[in-house]
Design an enzyme around this catalytic site. Structure first.
Site, short mmCIF file in Angstrom:
data_model
loop_
_atom_site.label_atom_id
_atom_site.label_comp_id
_atom_site.label_asym_id
_atom_site.label_seq_id
_atom_site.Cartn_x
_atom_site.Cartn_y
_atom_site.Cartn_z
N LYS A 1 -10.15 13.10 7.98
CA LYS A 1 -9.62 12.82 9.31
C LYS A 1 -9.55 14.11 10.14
O LYS A 1 -9.37 15.19 9.59
CB LYS A 1 -8.19 12.26 9.19
CG LYS A 1 -8.06 10.90 8.53
CD LYS A 1 -6.59 10.51 8.43
CE LYS A 1 -6.40 9.16 7.76
NZ LYS A 1 -6.83 8.05 8.63
N ARG B 1 -7.54 -0.41 1.33
CA ARG B 1 -8.03 -1.69 0.83
C ARG B 1 -8.48 -1.58 -0.63
O ARG B 1 -8.44 -2.56 -1.38
CB ARG B 1 -9.15 -2.20 1.72
CG ARG B 1 -10.40 -1.36 1.75
CD ARG B 1 -11.28 -1.62 2.96
NE ARG B 1 -10.70 -1.07 4.17
CZ ARG B 1 -11.28 -1.14 5.37
NH1 ARG B 1 -12.44 -1.75 5.51
NH2 ARG B 1 -10.71 -0.61 6.43
N ASP C 1 1.57 6.54 5.55
CA ASP C 1 0.57 5.60 5.03
C ASP C 1 1.04 4.86 3.79
O ASP C 1 0.31 4.03 3.25
CB ASP C 1 -0.75 6.33 4.76
CG ASP C 1 -1.96 5.45 5.02
OD1 ASP C 1 -1.81 4.43 5.72
OD2 ASP C 1 -3.05 5.79 4.53
N LYS D 1 0.85 -1.19 0.00
CA LYS D 1 0.00 0.00 0.00
C LYS D 1 0.88 1.24 0.00
O LYS D 1 1.69 1.44 0.90
CB LYS D 1 -0.90 0.00 1.24
CG LYS D 1 -1.73 1.29 1.43
CD LYS D 1 -2.44 1.28 2.77
CE LYS D 1 -3.08 2.63 3.08
NZ LYS D 1 -3.69 2.67 4.43
N GLU E 1 -9.43 3.74 2.21
CA GLU E 1 -8.91 3.76 0.84
C GLU E 1 -7.82 2.73 0.58
O GLU E 1 -7.63 2.31 -0.55
CB GLU E 1 -8.41 5.17 0.49
CG GLU E 1 -6.96 5.49 0.89
CD GLU E 1 -6.71 5.44 2.39
OE1 GLU E 1 -5.59 5.09 2.78
OE2 GLU E 1 -7.63 5.73 3.18
#
Length: 429
Positions: A208, A282, A219, A196, A280
């Site tokens: 958020k 996944r 991330d 990812k 997002e």
């Protein structure tokens, strides 16, 4: 304290006056780390000692003496290294051990630095390019690179990466690295690593709060972890054909960002309603898993900073392991223990695929409840299970709950840790 310090392991009874609260003592221009049994040391305590030594102002730690095992040296290095000195440990032992640890430290430094880059420095295409360049330099004759960028993702049907990234001025990208040391195009693919690569996650329209967004440069930790694992495996003699797929995007709010209620149709025919634009990761991984499954490998491993639920479950001390293939998760747990890369299995069964229902599509990407509701980490893994072969044989999902620390603690300096790299490296070797 000198900028360089000699560090030795020592048995507890070697010196008088040890303080129970302090695992280190300074004597004769050396720093001694106290352990009860050098043949079976507590690696957690050694890592904490590394943090304490670093706090003394030591710039470089030179390990010395007869008691340092490979795992003990690496535990110290994990505690000692930090932003600005990610390659600051000099190892000891035989030449092979020193070489392995130096290579490991260098790969971890690269991956940790990548994760620590600011979101303005590191955008999706630059993430893909930096990973491609790093790997290509390690084995230029054995690696082939393919990168799909921007609208071409939609044209080729990679709907998850495209839709998550289309709201940003920085286009999304999908990187595929083919490491094929034999050079035969007909060689079967042994393993595919999927990472990812969300270079910044605002949450999109499910935005958020500021505190939750502050560390979202990390991330893309799954992409850095997967790329780092392949890099280390190559340096440690990987002979099998392994592919890497990085799913890179920036999740932003704009007039053309994807929206709640949108329905995405994936290459395998699965339709997905967007219940939460902050779920997002996944969505982009689904594309990577479809691509990986098309290659019919023996093993698929995806790595992602996927859910806050996994962090809550593990306290950020362990990575969470998920697999419907119980052999895969048992093997990964054993390997993680051998390389001192803490991990723990969480539930995943076929029924988890139906935990995010939709009235308008085969599934939603989450629920409208905070954190995806009860069992959020397992539900996210269940979503991913729709995009691998039925039964999930050979597939392992790693939720990287221990990948990054917003602030320092007794074990780690602030920032990326590299956690997960050693486990994946060992699995593909």
């Amino acid at each position: 304290m000198s900028n360089t310090a000699i560090i030795e392991l020592s048995q507890q009874n070697d010196f008088s006056g040890w303080q129970q609260s302090n695992p280190i003592v300074i004597k004769d221009d050396k720093i001694f780390v106290r352990v009860s049994d050098p043949s079976n040391p507590d690696l957690r305590e050694i890592q904490q000692a590394g943090r304490k030594v670093e706090s003394l102002g030591v710039e470089t730690a030179q390990l010395a003496g007869v008691h340092w095992s490979e795992n003990a040296q690496w535990a110290f290095a994990q505690g000692f290294t930090k932003v600005g000195k990610l390659e600051a440990v000099q190892f000891c032992g035989d030449a092979d051990t020193v070489s392995r640890l130096q290579q490991k430290q260098a790969v971890y430094a690269w991956a940790r630095d990548l994760i620590n880059q600011t979101p303005s420095q590191l955008v999706p295409v630059s993430l893909a390019n930096q990973a491609a360049d790093y790997l290509k330099n390690l084995a230029p004759e054995a690696i082939h690179i393919d990168t799909i960028i921007g609208d071409e993702l939609e044209n080729q049907g990679w709907t998850g990466i495209y839709n998550v990234g289309k709201g940003s001025v920085n286009p999304p990208a999908m990187l595929t690295v083919d490491y094929n040391p034999g050079g035969d195009a007909n060689t079967p693919v042994y393993a595919v690593l999927v990472g990812k690569g969300i270079t910044f996650d605002s949450g999109g329209y499910s935005i958020k709060p500021s505190a939750g967004m502050f560390s979202m440069k990390c991330d893309m930790g799954g992409a850095a972890t997967a790329a780092g694992a392949l890099a280390l495996a190559i340096q440690w003699g990987l002979k099998k054909r392994v592919k890497l797929i990085l799913c890179c995007a920036e999740n932003m709010v704009s007039d053309h960002a994807y929206k709640l209620g949108d329905i995405l149709t994936y290459k395998n025919g699965t339709t997905v309603e967007i219940a939460n634009t902050d779920a997002e990761g996944r969505l982009v991984l689904a594309d990577g898993l479809i691509a990986a499954s098309e290659m019919n490998p023996e093993m698929i491993i995806d790595s992602a900073t996927l859910t806050g639920a996994a962090m809550l479950a593990t306290g950020g001390e362990y990575n969470a392991l998920f697999a419907m293939d119980k052999h895969m998760v048992a093997n990964a747990l054993a390997v993680a223990g051998e390389v001192n890369d803490p991990a723990w299995p969480l539930p995943l069964e076929a029924f988890h695929q139906s935990k995010c229902p939709s009235a308008f599509a085969d599934t939603a990407n989450s629920t409208t409840q905070k954190g995806g509701g009860a069992g959020g980490a397992s539900n996210a893994a269940g979503f991913l299970a729709r995009f691998v072969n039925p039964g999930g044989k050979g597939w392992l999902h790693i939720d990287l709950a221990a990948c990054y620390h917003e602030s320092s603690n007794s074990m780690w300096a602030a920032g990326a840790t590299g956690s997960g790299i050693a486990t994946i490296t060992s699995l593909i070797l």
